[in-house]
Design a protein around this motif. Sequence first.
Motif, PDB file in Angstrom:
ATOM      1  N   ALA A 239       0.834  -1.204   0.000  1.00 40.62           N
ATOM      2  CA  ALA A 239       0.000   0.000   0.000  1.00 40.62           C
ATOM      3  C   ALA A 239       0.871   1.256   0.000  1.00 40.62           C
ATOM      4  O   ALA A 239       0.591   2.221  -0.734  1.00 40.62           O
ATOM      5  N   HIS A 240       1.932   1.235   0.796  1.00 45.01           N
ATOM      6  CA  HIS A 240       2.861   2.378   0.811  1.00 45.01           C
ATOM      7  C   HIS A 240       3.570   2.520  -0.543  1.00 45.01           C
ATOM      8  O   HIS A 240       3.827   3.639  -1.009  1.00 45.01           O
ATOM      9  N   ILE A 241       3.874   1.395  -1.170  1.00 46.07           N
ATOM     10  CA  ILE A 241       4.578   1.431  -2.448  1.00 46.07           C
ATOM     11  C   ILE A 241       3.685   2.042  -3.532  1.00 46.07           C
ATOM     12  O   ILE A 241       4.158   2.835  -4.365  1.00 46.07           O
ATOM     13  N   VAL A 242       2.415   1.689  -3.548  1.00 44.30           N
ATOM     14  CA  VAL A 242       1.499   2.256  -4.538  1.00 44.30           C
ATOM     15  C   VAL A 242       1.484   3.781  -4.426  1.00 44.30           C
ATOM     16  O   VAL A 242       1.534   4.500  -5.430  1.00 44.30           O
ATOM     17  N   LEU A 293      13.608   7.276 -12.885  1.00 44.93           N
ATOM     18  CA  LEU A 293      12.314   7.143 -12.227  1.00 44.93           C
ATOM     19  C   LEU A 293      12.159   5.755 -11.612  1.00 44.93           C
ATOM     20  O   LEU A 293      11.743   5.616 -10.450  1.00 44.93           O
ATOM     21  N   ILE A 294      12.505   4.726 -12.373  1.00 44.33           N
ATOM     22  CA  ILE A 294      12.403   3.359 -11.869  1.00 44.33           C
ATOM     23  C   ILE A 294      13.341   3.146 -10.687  1.00 44.33           C
ATOM     24  O   ILE A 294      12.982   2.499  -9.692  1.00 44.33           O
ATOM     25  N   TYR A 298      12.183   2.093  -6.958  1.00 44.25           N
ATOM     26  CA  TYR A 298      12.693   0.890  -6.311  1.00 44.25           C
ATOM     27  C   TYR A 298      13.273   1.214  -4.933  1.00 44.25           C
ATOM     28  O   TYR A 298      13.057   0.473  -3.960  1.00 44.25           O
ATOM     29  N   VAL A 299      13.977   2.332  -4.836  1.00 43.27           N
ATOM     30  CA  VAL A 299      14.513   2.747  -3.531  1.00 43.27           C
ATOM     31  C   VAL A 299      13.368   2.974  -2.556  1.00 43.27           C
ATOM     32  O   VAL A 299      13.401   2.514  -1.397  1.00 43.27           O
ATOM     33  N   ALA A 312      11.863  -6.273  -0.724  1.00 47.43           N
ATOM     34  CA  ALA A 312      11.289  -6.013  -2.046  1.00 47.43           C
ATOM     35  C   ALA A 312      12.316  -6.298  -3.121  1.00 47.43           C
ATOM     36  O   ALA A 312      13.500  -5.982  -2.965  1.00 47.43           O
ATOM     37  N   THR A 313      11.863  -6.904  -4.214  1.00 47.50           N
ATOM     38  CA  THR A 313      12.715  -7.133  -5.375  1.00 47.50           C
ATOM     39  C   THR A 313      12.014  -6.557  -6.613  1.00 47.50           C
ATOM     40  O   THR A 313      10.784  -6.468  -6.660  1.00 47.50           O
TER      41      THR A 313
END
Length: 399
Positions: A239-242, A293-294, A298-299, A312-313
Amino acid sequence: METVNQLLDSIKDVGRDGVRGGYSRSVYSTPELDLREWFKEQAAQRGLDIETDRNGIMWAWWGEPQDGALVTGSHLDSVPGGGAFDGPLGVASALAAVDILKNRGLQPRRSLAVTVFPEEEGSRFGVACLGSRLLTGAIDVDKALNLRDADGGTFADVARSNGLDPRHVGADPEALARIGDFVELHVEQGKGLGQDGPAIAVGSSILGHGRWKLSVSGQGNHAGTTLMADRADPMVAAAHIVLAVRDTAAKQPDARATVGRLTPVPGGTNVIASRVDLWLDARHPDDAVTARLIEAIYVAAQEAAASEGCTATLTEESYSGTVHFDSGLSRRIGSLLPGAPVLATGAGHDAGVLAGYVPSAMLFVRNPSGISHSPEEYVADEDASSGAVALADVLEGLL
């Protein structure tokens, strides 16, 4: 002689999705196979000779198959719950254009083919424009054959069950050499043409874009017995990643980044997931900016995962750099369609893959709201008819 609207009306019930709305026509599903049969029947009615090549691309020939032919077409598969025009508009317009040219009494000076490319959307195997990538060798064959759908079936198995020989799938220089020029007509998937003015535009470029899979791993557990403080919940991290994807892209002008699919494993209501997979779509005109951006996403994803006791991968599934269509071909098309504006697009297409190998171009037909990949996608009847005439004019000028 059938109009584009009549052709589209004849397939309006194929692949309707009663849950999502719109149409779900993934490659080699029953609806997509039904559309392939429809295409074969329509081509035969026009006296076109049909063949399906070793990558599952269909070719309908007006004249003998030969190197340097003029080729037009699009795709028939869809995203889940997609609109009626994304793909089929280009195929129906190509068939209608053949009718128009024959009605004009045209005698082609070189062969013309109408093509249908499979798995353009990538909705079944995750790689967009898979058919054109295989044709050109733009994807590793082993990678393609081992792609899996949601049911775990490999592309090799699905291809085999639909009449293809996996041993012969891959780069096909002989088939590619048949394409002297490629012109794809497509519904516009933005607001570039607006609601007034010309209904047809000439494509200039396609934004660089790609797909990545983010996997967040935590500790699967019982939802009722595991205290909140004892959890390593990848769903919370996801959820945080989204949100991080949205916020990171919003800071970069002209960037677009989307999480459109998320799958928890094992996916039970009373289960804390052990893993959550997210699929990321990211786009920007500058390939270097897309890469940064990617990296930033990812970070942020790793930080969000770590804060929840997870990891996360990131795996790249596909990437296409920014494409500029052949300037000479685009100029010729512009002279054949005076007054047609020039338009860039953020959506990927088979024409974008082919552009790295053969002269390619695109025509866009107005979509008044700009909404696409949705049941609300729309093309007015008169604009669809204008698109077929414009395509016929272009093909006649190039033949």
